[in-house]
Enzyme design. Structure first.
Site, PDB file in Angstrom:
ATOM      1  N   GLN A 114     -18.671  -7.403  32.075  1.00  0.00           N
ATOM      2  CA  GLN A 114     -17.377  -7.876  32.159  1.00  0.00           C
ATOM      3  C   GLN A 114     -16.998  -8.548  30.788  1.00  0.00           C
ATOM      4  O   GLN A 114     -15.737  -8.698  30.434  1.00  0.00           O
ATOM      5  CB  GLN A 114     -17.099  -9.033  33.371  1.00  0.00           C
TER       6      GLN A 114
ATOM      7  N   ASP B 186      -6.509  -9.291  42.222  1.00  0.00           N
ATOM      8  CA  ASP B 186      -7.678 -10.489  42.490  1.00  0.00           C
ATOM      9  C   ASP B 186      -7.083 -11.386  41.573  1.00  0.00           C
ATOM     10  O   ASP B 186      -6.795 -11.205  40.526  1.00  0.00           O
ATOM     11  CB  ASP B 186      -9.101 -10.134  42.173  1.00  0.00           C
TER      12      ASP B 186
ATOM     13  N   ASP C 298     -16.407 -10.561  45.701  1.00  0.00           N
ATOM     14  CA  ASP C 298     -15.745  -9.674  44.222  1.00  0.00           C
ATOM     15  C   ASP C 298     -17.116  -9.698  43.544  1.00  0.00           C
ATOM     16  O   ASP C 298     -17.117 -10.500  42.645  1.00  0.00           O
ATOM     17  CB  ASP C 298     -14.722 -10.501  43.671  1.00  0.00           C
TER      18      ASP C 298
ATOM     19  N   GLU D  52     -14.941 -15.508  47.591  1.00  0.00           N
ATOM     20  CA  GLU D  52     -13.276 -15.380  47.602  1.00  0.00           C
ATOM     21  C   GLU D  52     -13.026 -15.303  49.220  1.00  0.00           C
ATOM     22  O   GLU D  52     -13.650 -14.995  50.052  1.00  0.00           O
ATOM     23  CB  GLU D  52     -12.998 -14.532  46.841  1.00  0.00           C
TER      24      GLU D  52
ATOM     25  N   ARG E 253     -21.592  -9.446  35.217  1.00  0.00           N
ATOM     26  CA  ARG E 253     -21.048 -10.302  34.143  1.00  0.00           C
ATOM     27  C   ARG E 253     -21.379  -9.902  32.593  1.00  0.00           C
ATOM     28  O   ARG E 253     -20.240 -10.028  31.763  1.00  0.00           O
ATOM     29  CB  ARG E 253     -21.692 -11.675  34.271  1.00  0.00           C
TER      30      ARG E 253
ATOM     31  N   GLU F 258     -18.882 -13.223  43.940  1.00  0.00           N
ATOM     32  CA  GLU F 258     -17.577 -14.321  43.812  1.00  0.00           C
ATOM     33  C   GLU F 258     -17.392 -14.376  45.450  1.00  0.00           C
ATOM     34  O   GLU F 258     -16.951 -13.679  45.938  1.00  0.00           O
ATOM     35  CB  GLU F 258     -16.592 -13.805  43.016  1.00  0.00           C
TER      36      GLU F 258
ATOM     37  N   GLU G  79     -21.795 -19.736  37.535  1.00  0.00           N
ATOM     38  CA  GLU G  79     -21.694 -21.038  37.536  1.00  0.00           C
ATOM     39  C   GLU G  79     -22.938 -21.820  38.029  1.00  0.00           C
ATOM     40  O   GLU G  79     -23.427 -22.840  37.219  1.00  0.00           O
ATOM     41  CB  GLU G  79     -20.390 -21.571  38.471  1.00  0.00           C
TER      42      GLU G  79
ATOM     43  N   THR H 169     -15.994  -4.006  46.125  1.00  0.00           N
ATOM     44  CA  THR H 169     -15.422  -5.268  46.707  1.00  0.00           C
ATOM     45  C   THR H 169     -15.600  -5.427  48.052  1.00  0.00           C
ATOM     46  O   THR H 169     -15.313  -4.551  48.819  1.00  0.00           O
ATOM     47  CB  THR H 169     -14.001  -5.410  46.097  1.00  0.00           C
TER      48      THR H 169
ATOM     49  N   LYS I  34     -15.841  -5.137  37.350  1.00  0.00           N
ATOM     50  CA  LYS I  34     -15.255  -5.542  38.864  1.00  0.00           C
ATOM     51  C   LYS I  34     -15.050  -4.153  39.728  1.00  0.00           C
ATOM     52  O   LYS I  34     -14.788  -4.637  40.921  1.00  0.00           O
ATOM     53  CB  LYS I  34     -14.062  -6.327  38.778  1.00  0.00           C
TER      54      LYS I  34
ATOM     55  N   HIS J 237     -13.688 -23.340  39.063  1.00  0.00           N
ATOM     56  CA  HIS J 237     -14.272 -22.085  38.567  1.00  0.00           C
ATOM     57  C   HIS J 237     -13.845 -21.771  37.174  1.00  0.00           C
ATOM     58  O   HIS J 237     -14.679 -21.382  36.293  1.00  0.00           O
ATOM     59  CB  HIS J 237     -14.173 -20.895  39.748  1.00  0.00           C
TER      60      HIS J 237
HETATM   61 MN    MN Z   1     -12.696 -12.404  41.519  1.00  0.00          MN
END
Ligand code: MN
Length: 443
Positions: free
Chosen positions: A253, A140, A246, A214, A250, A212, A387, A270, A266, A147
């Site tokens: 992480q 990834d 993904d 992606e 948080r 996420e 975000e 996925t 993570k 971002h």
């Molecule tokens: Mn990611």
């Protein structure tokens, strides 16, 4: 890089009428691949190609002998329960399958092979999907400057962008075993977090669960160990693209990732969309790589090239929706929380392949590469909740129900959508990628 040819003709139509429906993701110009079977059957999974609201069963099409020569060879590989062998056959085989099916599906096509193909259609409504390839490796990236700046402000307010960001496409090696098909629900993960101001970490269910937005891309042909892929050849190794979520814990992480990168934050899930849109189908939507006005650094020579600058980007429109339990109960559409475009990405997919291999790392057919969260320049274009909610400090309101969220709650389903659309070209859609958060298991 594939060039425009008759399969991109925006006037082309198919005898599958639903392929011409307004806003259809899968017109004759798209022809993405997936692996599927009839839902509830015990048949082997097999490759399929989307046309309108139908799927061409490639195993049935192979048995019916609808293609000849290289097309027949490609069809045999694409009919298997995974597409790895088909990926390994390379661009000439991918092209032969696309062009052969395009000719047979065209409105003007007639003859015994067209009649045979008509018997190979399965309604998408009746299908269940599995991963399109054995994913031996998943990497990834982290290639959206917006971002990286937004998340950096949460972690390092004084210096949000790390010094390496504008010099190389950053990535971590992810966990391939927990890549799942769209529609798979997962339990809120447990792990370790360090609450703000605490002296010792706590163990428990994730309190800051995020998605996420992606795109993923599948490696077609691999490279030998020790033989880097030059930038000018990188796209020959990419089969196509899908949507990728993904999922990220948080709190776990941000506590664990220094100094070696993401781990449990993570590795629990996925999600990817079933359909892989080929790079050939995306050819009308190639756009220049993001410009880097002075004093921004220009890419080092091994990551730079005229073709990449001119057309390294892809114009894919993307949205994220959240469907809460209340949305479902009241029959409401998911609340759209973000809308952006893949063309904002600071590094291109070709640069990602070259960076991945420049030290000699071998990519293999079916390897999955994630682009990293896709966020645009404005707050409404942010591709993750960390975000949108400014690190969990400013709740967002969900349209339809008026509920608020800083991070995901149990029962929330996240729906990613993507499509390419512009005047003078046929719309090319990716379908959707969805996944639902279940309550944490009792531990
Ligand atoms: Mn990611």
């Amino acid at each position: 890089m594939p060039t425009l040819n008759p399969t991109h003709d925006p006037q082309a139509t198919s005898w599958v009428a639903s392929a011409q429906a307004t806003g259809a993701d899968f017109p004759i110009q798209n022809l993405p691949l997936a692996v599927f079977r009839r839902a509830g059957s015990h048949a082997a999974f097999r490759g399929g190609v989307a046309i309108g609201d139908q799927i061409i069963d490639l195993a049935a099409a192979q048995a019916a002998g609808v293609l000849d020569g290289l097309g027949a060879q490609a069809l045999a590989a694409a009919a298997e329960p995974t597409l790895n062998h088909f990926f390994a056959e390379g661009p000439s085989a991918w092209r032969a399958l696309r062009h052969g099916l395009f000719d047979l599906l065209h409105s003007s096509a007639t003859g015994p092979k067209v009649d045979a193909l008509r018997t190979c259609l399965v309604a998408q409504f009746d299908a269940e999907f599995t991963l399109p390839a054995r994913v031996a490796n998943y990497t990834d990236f982290y290639t959206s400057i917006h971002h990286a700046s937004n998340v950096g402000k949460v972690i390092r307010p004084d210096d949000p962008l790390t010094p390496n960001f504008q010099w190389l496409p950053i990535a971590y090696h992810g966990r391939a075993s927990s890549v799942v098909m769209s529609g798979t629900a997962f339990h809120r993960p447990h792990g370790q977090a360090m609450p703000p101001g605490a002296k010792a970490p706590v163990y428990g269910a994730c309190a800051r669960l995020d998605y996420e937005l992606e795109m993923g891309f599948f490696i077609g042909t691999g490279n030998a160990l020790g033989e880097p892929v030059p930038l000018g050849e990188a796209e020959d190794h990419i089969f196509g693209m899908c949507l990728l979520n993904d999922w990220s814990a948080r709190d776990h992480q941000f506590w664990e990732m220094n100094p070696l990168g993401p781990f449990l934050g993570k590795n629990f899930c996925t999600s990817i969309s079933p359909w892989i849109v080929t790079m050939e189908a995306l050819a009308p939507y190639r756009v220049p790589a993001v410009e880097r006005p002075a004093p921004e650094p220009q890419p080092l020579a091994y990551l730079d090239g005229a073709a990449n600058r001119a057309a390294g980007g892809v114009d894919v429109q993307l949205t994220v929706g959240i469907e809460s339990a209340e949305h479902r109960a009241r029959g409401l559409a998911p609340a759209e929380v973000s809308r952006t475009n893949f063309h904002h990405q600071y590094w291109t997919i070709a640069q990602m392949v070259t960076q991945h291999t420049v030290g000699g790392c071998n990519l293999q057919p079916g390897d999955l590469l994630g682009t990293g969260t896709i966020s645009g320049p404005t707050p409404a274009e942010a591709g993750a909740m960390v975000e949108l909610s400014r690190g969990g400090t400013q709740p967002i309101t969900l349209a339809g129900t008026g509920e608020t969220r800083t991070f995901l709650q149990d029962g929330d389903t996240v729906v990613l959508r993507g499509w390419c659309e512009k005047p003078g070209a046929a719309r090319v859609g990716f379908g959707e990628c969805r996944g639902q958060v279940l309550p944490a298991r009792a531990r």
